[in-house]
Design a protein around this motif. Structure first.
Motif, PDB file in Angstrom:
ATOM      1  N   ILE A  89     -17.306  24.172  22.427  1.00 53.11           N
ATOM      2  CA  ILE A  89     -16.502  25.376  22.604  1.00 53.11           C
ATOM      3  C   ILE A  89     -15.616  25.544  21.377  1.00 53.11           C
ATOM      4  CG2 ILE A  89     -14.690  26.455  24.001  1.00 53.11           C
ATOM      5  CD1 ILE A  89     -15.811  24.821  26.379  1.00 53.11           C
ATOM      6  N   LYS A  90     -15.134  24.403  20.855  1.00 58.81           N
ATOM      7  CA  LYS A  90     -14.316  24.398  19.647  1.00 58.81           C
ATOM      8  C   LYS A  90     -14.447  23.046  18.974  1.00 58.81           C
ATOM      9  CE  LYS A  90      -9.683  25.538  17.970  1.00 58.81           C
ATOM     10  NZ  LYS A  90      -8.322  26.010  18.359  1.00 58.81           N
ATOM     11  N   GLN A  91     -14.527  23.048  17.637  1.00 57.63           N
ATOM     12  CA  GLN A  91     -14.576  21.810  16.878  1.00 57.63           C
ATOM     13  C   GLN A  91     -13.356  21.697  15.983  1.00 57.63           C
ATOM     14  OE1 GLN A  91     -18.897  21.882  15.404  1.00 57.63           O
ATOM     15  NE2 GLN A  91     -18.450  19.696  15.460  1.00 57.63           N
ATOM     16  N   TYR A  92     -12.909  20.443  15.754  1.00 61.84           N
ATOM     17  CA  TYR A  92     -11.770  20.185  14.880  1.00 61.84           C
ATOM     18  C   TYR A  92     -12.252  19.396  13.667  1.00 61.84           C
ATOM     19  CZ  TYR A  92      -9.324  21.276  19.233  1.00 61.84           C
ATOM     20  OH  TYR A  92      -8.888  21.882  20.390  1.00 61.84           O
ATOM     21  N   PHE A  93     -11.965  19.926  12.484  1.00 60.78           N
ATOM     22  CA  PHE A  93     -12.400  19.262  11.261  1.00 60.78           C
ATOM     23  C   PHE A  93     -11.236  18.713  10.444  1.00 60.78           C
ATOM     24  CE2 PHE A  93     -15.872  22.261  12.187  1.00 60.78           C
ATOM     25  CZ  PHE A  93     -16.921  21.358  12.270  1.00 60.78           C
ATOM     26  N   GLY A  94     -10.006  19.135  10.752  1.00 62.76           N
ATOM     27  CA  GLY A  94      -8.834  18.546  10.118  1.00 62.76           C
ATOM     28  C   GLY A  94      -8.777  18.690   8.614  1.00 62.76           C
ATOM     29  N   LYS A  95      -9.048  19.882   8.090  1.00 61.00           N
ATOM     30  CA  LYS A  95      -8.963  20.102   6.648  1.00 61.00           C
ATOM     31  C   LYS A  95      -7.510  20.074   6.206  1.00 61.00           C
ATOM     32  CE  LYS A  95     -10.432  21.363   2.526  1.00 61.00           C
ATOM     33  NZ  LYS A  95     -11.205  20.428   1.676  1.00 61.00           N
ATOM     34  N   ARG A  96      -7.191  19.177   5.287  1.00 60.90           N
ATOM     35  CA  ARG A  96      -5.818  19.035   4.810  1.00 60.90           C
ATOM     36  C   ARG A  96      -5.576  19.870   3.554  1.00 60.90           C
ATOM     37  NH1 ARG A  96      -5.144  12.435   5.340  1.00 60.90           N
ATOM     38  NH2 ARG A  96      -4.692  12.385   7.580  1.00 60.90           N
ATOM     39  N   PRO A  97      -4.308  20.221   3.279  1.00 63.59           N
ATOM     40  CA  PRO A  97      -3.999  20.987   2.065  1.00 63.59           C
ATOM     41  C   PRO A  97      -4.429  20.232   0.813  1.00 63.59           C
ATOM     42  CG  PRO A  97      -2.127  20.996   3.572  1.00 63.59           C
ATOM     43  CD  PRO A  97      -3.111  20.010   4.121  1.00 63.59           C
ATOM     44  N   GLU A  98      -4.944  20.962  -0.162  1.00 58.47           N
ATOM     45  CA  GLU A  98      -5.463  20.342  -1.375  1.00 58.47           C
ATOM     46  C   GLU A  98      -4.368  19.706  -2.224  1.00 58.47           C
ATOM     47  OE1 GLU A  98      -8.540  19.893  -2.212  1.00 58.47           O
ATOM     48  OE2 GLU A  98      -9.409  20.983  -0.514  1.00 58.47           O
ATOM     49  N   ASN A  99      -3.147  20.239  -2.149  1.00 59.31           N
ATOM     50  CA  ASN A  99      -2.075  19.746  -3.029  1.00 59.31           C
ATOM     51  C   ASN A  99      -1.186  18.714  -2.351  1.00 59.31           C
ATOM     52  OD1 ASN A  99      -0.888  21.524  -1.216  1.00 59.31           O
ATOM     53  ND2 ASN A  99       0.603  22.306  -2.702  1.00 59.31           N
ATOM     54  N   LEU A 100      -1.727  18.039  -1.319  1.00 55.06           N
ATOM     55  CA  LEU A 100      -0.942  17.067  -0.559  1.00 55.06           C
ATOM     56  C   LEU A 100      -1.597  15.694  -0.643  1.00 55.06           C
ATOM     57  CD1 LEU A 100       1.542  16.873   1.358  1.00 55.06           C
ATOM     58  CD2 LEU A 100      -0.055  17.195   3.264  1.00 55.06           C
ATOM     59  N   THR A 101      -0.836  14.697  -1.119  1.00 56.12           N
ATOM     60  CA  THR A 101      -1.333  13.325  -1.174  1.00 56.12           C
ATOM     61  C   THR A 101      -0.614  12.480  -0.135  1.00 56.12           C
ATOM     62  OG1 THR A 101       0.260  12.761  -2.912  1.00 56.12           O
ATOM     63  CG2 THR A 101      -1.935  13.471  -3.610  1.00 56.12           C
ATOM     64  N   PHE A 102      -1.139  11.269   0.094  1.00 55.45           N
ATOM     65  CA  PHE A 102      -0.631  10.425   1.177  1.00 55.45           C
ATOM     66  C   PHE A 102      -0.307   9.017   0.678  1.00 55.45           C
ATOM     67  CE2 PHE A 102      -1.254  13.108   4.913  1.00 55.45           C
ATOM     68  CZ  PHE A 102      -1.994  14.140   4.358  1.00 55.45           C
ATOM     69  N   ASN A 103       0.522   8.946  -0.358  1.00 54.23           N
ATOM     70  CA  ASN A 103       1.006   7.660  -0.857  1.00 54.23           C
ATOM     71  C   ASN A 103       2.300   7.316  -0.120  1.00 54.23           C
ATOM     72  OD1 ASN A 103      -1.029   7.298  -2.941  1.00 54.23           O
ATOM     73  ND2 ASN A 103      -0.020   8.994  -3.991  1.00 54.23           N
TER      74      ASN A 103
END
Length: 593
Positions: free
Chosen positions: A228-242
């Motif tokens: 019915i709905k899918q989640y792919f969790g696309k994150r912002p391109e300019n965001l890092t996770f350090n």
């Protein structure tokens, strides 16, 4: 000399991951200890499982040292007793070759916990659900600074903590531990990590930095059922996770479900399918989408969840869909900075509403269209007739567009970039923010998902400094929902002490308070001082509710170590302040969704 340190920072892990050996040693030998004594460097970590099954965290001190191709360990248990003290147990010694560390360390710790005598007189054949945590044993205890807390009273707190004590101990434990690892995280991590690292991650703070937007959580995980709905969790391109601090930061949980009613996770999306796991209240699982049932009532909907490297299905009625909404956060950050830069370019000063008065500073009344109540706010009228209005909370950022003897016209980006009118008497509450350029630090709080993300500017992009689950304000009676809007952080202080019903007697406190709007603070776990012998238990019970539902009186509750990190990160541009207040080293803005 024993050095207390997080194991992920030690040479032990580097060696454990790179050195191979076929030697197996099961106990210490006197000759080895004697010959290596001078060159052996012992280190220590503290784990926090529930050893005796009473629902309260206990401790295991683990001393370890590398000697040649072996790792020697000493495990000492400490059980938290009814007298609110830790009772030391016997010490167990173990030696493991580096080549076998992957399997034997993990299995030994699990067995140690499972076989520990439980209060009900039994031991467990499987590992308890209580996760093991690393603990900062060098945490500072700051000196207090007294201030009245408007949203809590002695009677209210005592009632809530007594009720909390009764409920929490009997509940099964949350699969989300204080490191932020969930069962979902471990399963997804297993897709990209060696078995050695996965075994260590079970008990140690040894998570890899996730610097890529397309991490495992973005992989295309699909089933054969009708979505019915899918989640792919696309994150912002300019965001890092350090991450600067990630003990409570879930990985690969951008889209997740919160278990509100105990249920079963099944192999297929129907109530007759095989049960593969029991899901209890407050647990959280990564979700990949909503699917239709594959049998019976075709209108039934199920959440598809991913854990332990497999897919499972939970009835939609048993959960709440939540998220770490990185995209909404960045949209609000960009809008706020656009508003600031355009205002500065037009030679307009940025102001903040500063009308906070402890135990006052507001009016009674109903919610406005943004859900804010008038507590510690000013009316912002929609036109000069001064009839219809919104409630503008303390610390809201705005520009003055026009001023006459009849009104002050302001623009507030947070409230649809709208124009509002203040009465001239409100002028005394408008203070210059001192902002002269782009804001480089933001704290984003999502009240619906009960979580928080902290970011700062990094080159041309942004970096996530930390994230965590939190508890926000509950909108009922004398309690207020954490206000919606964009607020300039005012100051922080080491300890927030609060008074009882007489507004004079200090009855309790919370560590590391950061004021963001009116009497609303970010702070550690609050508790009243008395009775002293149950205080730590009451704090532990309150901490277990973080990430569930709004429950505070306006403030935002954090784990003590999480808010301590944020408190230090904010810095101090006002050393020597007469009241001990610490103004952030650079302007920092809170965005409340």
């Amino acid at each position: 000399m024993i050095k207390r340190t997080k194991l992920k920072k030690s040479k032990f892990f580097i060696a454990a991951l790179t050195v191979l050996s076929i030697m197996s040693v099961n106990s210490f030998s006197a000759s080895e200890k004697s010959s290596q004594k001078k060159n052996t460097e012992w280190k220590q970590i503290t784990l926090e499982p529930d050893l005796d099954g009473d629902g309260i965290k206990d401790k295991i001190d683990v001393e370890y040292a590398e000697v040649g191709s072996n790792v020697y360990l000493k495990f000492t248990s400490y059980v938290f007793t009814e007298k609110a003290k830790f009772e030391k147990g016997k010490q167990v010694e173990k030696a493991i070759t580096k080549s076998d560390f992957e399997e034997k360390f993990d299995n030994f710790v699990k067995g140690f916990i499972a076989e520990y005598p439980k209060k009900n007189g039994s031991s467990q054949s499987a590992v308890t659900e209580q996760p093991i945590e690393t603990q900062d044993t060098n945490a500072e205890i700051p000196a207090p600074a007294v201030e009245n807390k408007p949203e809590e009273t002695s009677a209210t707190i005592n009632n809530k903590t007594d009720e909390t004590d009764k409920k929490t101990v009997s509940q099964k434990k949350n699969t989300v531990n204080s490191e932020g690892n969930t069962e979902n995280d471990k399963a997804l991590d297993s897709l990209r990590e060696s078995n050695m690292v996965k075994a260590q991650n079970t008990v140690l703070d040894n998570k890899n930095n996730d610097n890529l937007n397309n991490s495992a959580q973005n992989q295309n995980i699909t089933s054969s059922y009708s979505y019915i709905k899918q989640y792919f969790g696309k994150r912002p391109e300019n965001l890092t996770f350090n991450f600067g601090y990630d003990k409570h930061s879930p990985r690969d949980m951008d889209e997740f479900v919160f278990i509100k009613t105990a249920t079963s996770i099944r192999k297929e999306p129907n109530s007759n399918a095989k049960v593969i796991k029991s899901a209890t209240y407050s647990q959280k699982y990564k979700t990949t989408g909503i699917v239709k049932t594959n049998t019976g009532n075709k209108s039934d909907e199920w959440y598809e969840v991913f854990f332990d490297n497999q897919l499972g299905y939970i009835p939609k009625s048993a959960v709440e869909k939540r998220e770490f909404d990185w995209n909404d956060m960045m949209e609000k950050v960009n809008r706020t900075n656009k508003f600031i830069k355009e205002s500065i370019a037009s030679n307009k000063k940025l102001y903040v509403l500063d009308n906070y008065v402890p135990l006052g500073g507001g009016k009674s009344g109903s919610h406005d269209k943004y859900g804010n109540r008038p507590n510690q706010s000013e009316y912002g009228y929609t036109d000069t007739s001064f009839k219809n209005h919104i409630n503008i909370p303390d610390r809201t950022i705005m520009t003055v567009e026009k001023e006459t003897d009849k009104y002050i016209q302001v623009r507030i980006e947070a409230y649809d970039n709208g124009i509002y009118y203040l009465k001239p008497s409100a002028k005394k509450y408008l203070k210059n923010t001192g902002i002269t350029g782009e804001v480089t630090r933001f704290i984003y709080v999502d009240r619906a998902s009960q979580n928080e993300m902290v970011i700062e500017k990094s080159g041309d992009g942004w970096n996530v400094v930390t994230s965590s689950f939190v508890t926000t304000g509950k909108d009922t009676g004398n309690s207020f929902a954490t206000p919606y809007g964009t607020f300039l952080i005012a100051y922080s202080k080491p300890v927030m002490q609060y008074t009882g019903s007489d507004n004079k007697t200090v009855v309790g406190d919370a560590r590391n308070a950061v004021r963001f709007s009116g009497g609303g603070y970010m702070h550690g776990i609050p508790s009243v001082f008395e009775p002293k012998n149950t205080r730590e238990r009451r704090k532990a019970a309150t901490a277990k509710k973080i990430g569930t539902y709004p429950e505070s009186h306006k403030c935002i509750r954090h784990y003590d170590d999480q808010i301590k990190f944020i408190y230090d990160w904010l810095g101090n541009s006002s050393p020597g302040h007469s009241e001990g207040f610490r103004v952030p080293s650079v302007p920092t803005v809170m965005l409340v969704k």
